[in-house]
Design a protein around this motif. Structure first.
Motif, PDB file in Angstrom:
ATOM      1  N   LYS A 230       0.847  -1.191   0.000  1.00  0.00           N
ATOM      2  CA  LYS A 230       0.000   0.000   0.000  1.00  0.00           C
ATOM      3  C   LYS A 230       0.883   1.242   0.000  1.00  0.00           C
ATOM      4  CE  LYS A 230      -4.050   1.810   2.455  1.00  0.00           C
ATOM      5  NZ  LYS A 230      -4.699   2.286   1.242  1.00  0.00           N
ATOM      6  N   TRP A 231       0.535   2.204  -0.827  1.00  0.00           N
ATOM      7  CA  TRP A 231       1.289   3.453  -0.931  1.00  0.00           C
ATOM      8  C   TRP A 231       0.262   4.556  -1.096  1.00  0.00           C
ATOM      9  CZ3 TRP A 231       5.137   4.938  -5.419  1.00  0.00           C
ATOM     10  CH2 TRP A 231       5.879   6.051  -5.027  1.00  0.00           C
ATOM     11  N   GLY A 232      -0.142   5.206   0.036  1.00  0.00           N
ATOM     12  CA  GLY A 232      -1.249   6.164   0.019  1.00  0.00           C
ATOM     13  C   GLY A 232      -2.519   5.422  -0.345  1.00  0.00           C
ATOM     14  N   ASN A 233      -3.216   5.935  -1.341  1.00  0.00           N
ATOM     15  CA  ASN A 233      -4.434   5.262  -1.784  1.00  0.00           C
ATOM     16  C   ASN A 233      -4.166   4.301  -2.938  1.00  0.00           C
ATOM     17  OD1 ASN A 233      -6.294   6.347   0.045  1.00  0.00           O
ATOM     18  ND2 ASN A 233      -6.377   8.254  -1.119  1.00  0.00           N
ATOM     19  N   SER A 234      -2.901   4.195  -3.305  1.00  0.00           N
ATOM     20  CA  SER A 234      -2.541   3.325  -4.423  1.00  0.00           C
ATOM     21  C   SER A 234      -1.820   2.079  -3.929  1.00  0.00           C
ATOM     22  CB  SER A 234      -1.618   4.068  -5.396  1.00  0.00           C
ATOM     23  OG  SER A 234      -2.221   5.250  -5.835  1.00  0.00           O
ATOM     24  N   ILE A 235      -1.503   1.238  -4.863  1.00  0.00           N
ATOM     25  CA  ILE A 235      -0.702   0.057  -4.566  1.00  0.00           C
ATOM     26  C   ILE A 235       0.615   0.185  -5.331  1.00  0.00           C
ATOM     27  CG2 ILE A 235      -0.500  -2.440  -4.962  1.00  0.00           C
ATOM     28  CD1 ILE A 235      -2.408  -1.861  -2.684  1.00  0.00           C
TER      29      ILE A 235
END
Ligand SMILES: [Zn+2]
Length: 101
Positions: free
Chosen positions: A62-67
């Motif tokens: 997970k990276w913020g709201n992204s993957i």
């Protein structure tokens, strides 16, 4: 080495598994074309497969709201990928493909 099928003479050959680009050695019958591998050749191919499989492993995080996709050092070095560099993601029937630009 003698062919177990037709008792013909066998010769050492080098071939490539097209799908993975893996080179392997085996024995091929000059008469019937039968191909066999000895234990040493089998172990060598298995080792190459394990290495290839490991080199292709990625991890999703997970990276913020992204993957984000974590790529092993070996691949990063091979393609000269650096943080911030961009690439293109394309889709095909099997999944996604990342091409550094
Ligand atoms: Zn044969």
């Amino acid at each position: 080495m003698i062919c177990p099928i037709c008792k013909g003479e066998m010769e050492k050959i080098k071939d490539v598994i097209e799908q993975d680009g893996l080179e392997f050695k085996a024995f091929k019958c000059k008469s019937c074309g039968e191909e066999i591998m000895n234990m040493k050749q089998l172990k060598s191919l298995a080792r190459k497969y394990r290495k290839l499989r490991k080199a292709k492993e990625i991890t999703f995080a997970k990276w913020g709201n992204s993957i984000a996709v974590r790529i092993l050092r070996e691949i990063v070095d091979e393609y000269g990928i650096t943080s911030g560099r961009q690439g293109i993601l394309t889709r095909d029937r099997e999944g996604i493909k990342i091409v550094p630009s």
